[in-house]
Structures are given as structure tokens and as C-alpha cells.
Design an enzyme around this catalytic site. Structure first.
Site, PDB file in Angstrom:
ATOM      1  N   ASN A  60       0.837  -1.209   0.000  1.00 26.68           N
ATOM      2  CA  ASN A  60       0.000   0.000   0.000  1.00 26.68           C
ATOM      3  C   ASN A  60       0.870   1.257   0.000  1.00 26.68           C
ATOM      4  O   ASN A  60       1.964   1.280   0.571  1.00 26.68           O
ATOM      5  CB  ASN A  60      -0.997  -0.010   1.168  1.00 26.68           C
ATOM      6  CG  ASN A  60      -0.371  -0.239   2.519  1.00 26.68           C
ATOM      7  OD1 ASN A  60       0.675  -0.881   2.637  1.00 26.68           O
ATOM      8  ND2 ASN A  60      -1.001   0.272   3.553  1.00 26.68           N
ATOM      9  N   GLU A  62       0.348   5.230   0.675  1.00 26.09           N
ATOM     10  CA  GLU A  62      -0.639   6.208   1.175  1.00 26.09           C
ATOM     11  C   GLU A  62      -0.333   7.628   0.706  1.00 26.09           C
ATOM     12  O   GLU A  62       0.707   7.899   0.104  1.00 26.09           O
ATOM     13  CB  GLU A  62      -0.703   6.107   2.705  1.00 26.09           C
ATOM     14  CG  GLU A  62      -1.172   4.727   3.128  1.00 26.09           C
ATOM     15  CD  GLU A  62      -1.462   4.600   4.620  1.00 26.09           C
ATOM     16  OE1 GLU A  62      -1.011   5.460   5.403  1.00 26.09           O
ATOM     17  OE2 GLU A  62      -2.151   3.622   4.970  1.00 26.09           O
ATOM     18  N   CYS A  71      -4.140   0.809  -2.558  1.00 27.66           N
ATOM     19  CA  CYS A  71      -4.080  -0.485  -1.870  1.00 27.66           C
ATOM     20  C   CYS A  71      -2.992  -1.361  -2.490  1.00 27.66           C
ATOM     21  O   CYS A  71      -2.697  -1.254  -3.687  1.00 27.66           O
ATOM     22  CB  CYS A  71      -5.414  -1.218  -2.004  1.00 27.66           C
ATOM     23  SG  CYS A  71      -6.752  -0.497  -1.056  1.00 27.66           S
ATOM     24  N   GLU A  73      -3.054  -4.457  -3.301  1.00 25.85           N
ATOM     25  CA  GLU A  73      -3.537  -5.313  -4.390  1.00 25.85           C
ATOM     26  C   GLU A  73      -3.449  -4.577  -5.724  1.00 25.85           C
ATOM     27  O   GLU A  73      -2.993  -5.125  -6.732  1.00 25.85           O
ATOM     28  CB  GLU A  73      -5.008  -5.699  -4.171  1.00 25.85           C
ATOM     29  CG  GLU A  73      -5.279  -6.518  -2.937  1.00 25.85           C
ATOM     30  CD  GLU A  73      -5.629  -5.666  -1.732  1.00 25.85           C
ATOM     31  OE1 GLU A  73      -4.940  -4.639  -1.489  1.00 25.85           O
ATOM     32  OE2 GLU A  73      -6.575  -6.026  -1.030  1.00 25.85           O
ATOM     33  N   CYS A 110     -10.377  -4.934   0.017  1.00 23.25           N
ATOM     34  CA  CYS A 110     -11.470  -3.958   0.102  1.00 23.25           C
ATOM     35  C   CYS A 110     -12.369  -4.075  -1.132  1.00 23.25           C
ATOM     36  O   CYS A 110     -12.026  -4.730  -2.124  1.00 23.25           O
ATOM     37  CB  CYS A 110     -10.916  -2.541   0.248  1.00 23.25           C
ATOM     38  SG  CYS A 110     -10.343  -1.816  -1.302  1.00 23.25           S
ATOM     39  N   CYS A 113     -10.813  -3.035  -4.489  1.00 21.89           N
ATOM     40  CA  CYS A 113      -9.869  -4.038  -5.020  1.00 21.89           C
ATOM     41  C   CYS A 113     -10.619  -5.248  -5.566  1.00 21.89           C
ATOM     42  O   CYS A 113     -10.200  -5.848  -6.556  1.00 21.89           O
ATOM     43  CB  CYS A 113      -8.866  -4.445  -3.950  1.00 21.89           C
ATOM     44  SG  CYS A 113      -7.692  -3.110  -3.618  1.00 21.89           S
TER      45      CYS A 113
HETATM   46  N1  THU Z   1      -5.405  -1.403   2.266  1.00 18.37           N
HETATM   47  C1  THU Z   1      -4.874  -2.204   1.296  1.00 18.37           C
HETATM   48  O1  THU Z   1      -3.719  -2.015   0.894  1.00 18.37           O
HETATM   49  N2  THU Z   1      -5.650  -3.189   0.791  1.00 18.37           N
HETATM   50  C2  THU Z   1      -6.931  -3.462   1.188  1.00 18.37           C
HETATM   51  O2  THU Z   1      -7.586  -4.310   0.599  1.00 18.37           O
HETATM   52  C3  THU Z   1      -7.491  -2.743   2.323  1.00 18.37           C
HETATM   53  C4  THU Z   1      -6.752  -1.553   2.782  1.00 18.37           C
HETATM   54  C5  THU Z   1      -4.568  -0.320   2.823  1.00 18.37           C
HETATM   55  C6  THU Z   1      -5.027   1.046   2.443  1.00 18.37           C
HETATM   56  C7  THU Z   1      -4.450   1.878   3.568  1.00 18.37           C
HETATM   57  O3  THU Z   1      -3.125   2.217   3.220  1.00 18.37           O
HETATM   58  C8  THU Z   1      -4.413   0.938   4.743  1.00 18.37           C
HETATM   59  O4  THU Z   1      -4.584  -0.373   4.221  1.00 18.37           O
HETATM   60  C9  THU Z   1      -5.486   1.196   5.782  1.00 18.37           C
HETATM   61  O5  THU Z   1      -6.747   1.222   5.176  1.00 18.37           O
END
Ligand code: THU
Length: 158
Positions: A60, A62, A71, A73, A110, A113
Site C-alpha cells: 500500500n 498512502e 491499496c 492489491e 477492500c 480491489c
Molecule cells: N489497504 C490495502 O492495501 N488493501 C486493502 O484491501 C485494504 C486496505 C490499505 C489502504 C491503507 O493504506 C491501509 O490499508 C489502511 O486502510
């Protein structure tokens, strides 16, 4: 009333995974180091295995403007699309670390994704297996990642 069922396997640990599944999960764990997550402190690592045998990973990424966070994925799938366009993604492994508690449940992709996984499957006309794990503990293997988004939107509607 109709009912939908999806196929998955649940494992206590990695012992009953195939060599390919175990290796991909290890790659996803390594990818946690790539996570840029200063705002949530929640690291997510993803690794994808392609039909040509290549393995790529992502984490991930940010942003101070929170909704722009990427994300893991989608970072991994975009890396695959950029480096090996047209090569199917056979499986994707996903894991996490650094949450507010030790994450012992398999991580869930999520909704956004799931939509992207569905699109990749639509494009490549073959399912992508998902291997999901928390920091430790049980592992979920879902042979068809698209099953996580039943009644999803696809190019068939357009
Ligand atoms: N996140 C992912 O990388 N993948 C997911 O399927 C759910 C959330 C990350 C996004 C953010 O950087 C952190 O998790 C908290 O939400």
C-alpha cells in the site's frame, strides 16, 4: 429464494499449501517492507504470480490526501499490467502487519480491489486464486477471486 455459495479452503498454517502458494505468501510478506503507510501505520503486502512464472509484488502507498491511498492489491496488479501486459495473473497472495492489534484473521481485500480483481479476470478470461493471511494464523485460499464480488459490475453491462 436463491442462495449463492463460493468455494474456498481454510488452512491452520502453511503446511498444506502448495509450494507455489507458500512461495507467493512469502513474497507478499517480504513486500510489507515496501509499504508506505505513515498515516495508518497499517502495512499491506501483495504478491502476484503470472502465467509466465514471473512473480511481482506491491504494497500500500498512502497519501496525505487520504482518499488517494493506493491499496497493495492494486499496486501489485498495476505493476503486472505495466510490466507484463496481456499475461494472466494466476494467483495473488495478501498479508498485513502493523495494525492496532496482531491480525490473526486472513485479510479481506477492500471492495474497490474486489472490483479491480473482477476486471482483471474479465480481461484475462481466467480466474485469479487469492491466498489471504493476517500477520499469522489461518489462511484462506479462494480459487476464484471474482467470487468475492457477487453481482459485480463488469464490461458485460456496457
Ligand atoms: N489497504 C490495502 O492495501 N488493501 C486493502 O484491501 C485494504 C486496505 C490499505 C489502504 C491503507 O493504506 C491501509 O490499508 C489502511 O486502510
Amino acid at each position: 429464494m436463491k442462495e449463492l455459495a463460493i468455494k474456498y479452503s481454510r488452512y491452520k498454517d502453511t503446511r498444506r499449501l502448495s509450494e507455489a502458494q507458500r512461495a507467493l505468501l512469502a513474497e507478499a510478506r517480504k513486500a510489507l517492507r515496501k509499504s508506505y503507510s505513515p498515516y495508518s501505520g497499517f502495512k499491506v503486502g501483495a504478491a502476484v504470480e503470472l502465467a509466465n512464472g514471473k512473480v511481482l509484488s506491491g504494497a500500500n502507498f498512502e497519501n496525505a490526501s487520504y482518499p488517494l491511498c493506493l491499496c497493495a492489491e492494486r499496486v501489485a496488479l498495476a505493476a503486472a499490467a505495466a510490466q507484463y501486459p496481456g499475461v494472466p495473473v494466476v494467483r495473488m497472495a495478501l498479508t498485513v502487519s502493523g495494525g492496532s492489534k496482531a491480525q490473526t484473521q486472513p485479510v479481506a481485500p477492500c471492495g474497490a480491489c474486489r472490483q479491480v480483481i473482477l476486471e482483471v479476470q474479465y480481461k484475462q478470461k481466467q480466474p485469479m486464486e487469492l491466498i489471504l493471511r493476517g500477520e499469522k494464523g489461518e489462511i484462506l485460499v479462494i480459487p476464484n477471486g471474482g467470487d468475492l464480488l457477487p453481482f459485480g459490475f463488469s464490461g458485460d453491462f456496457l
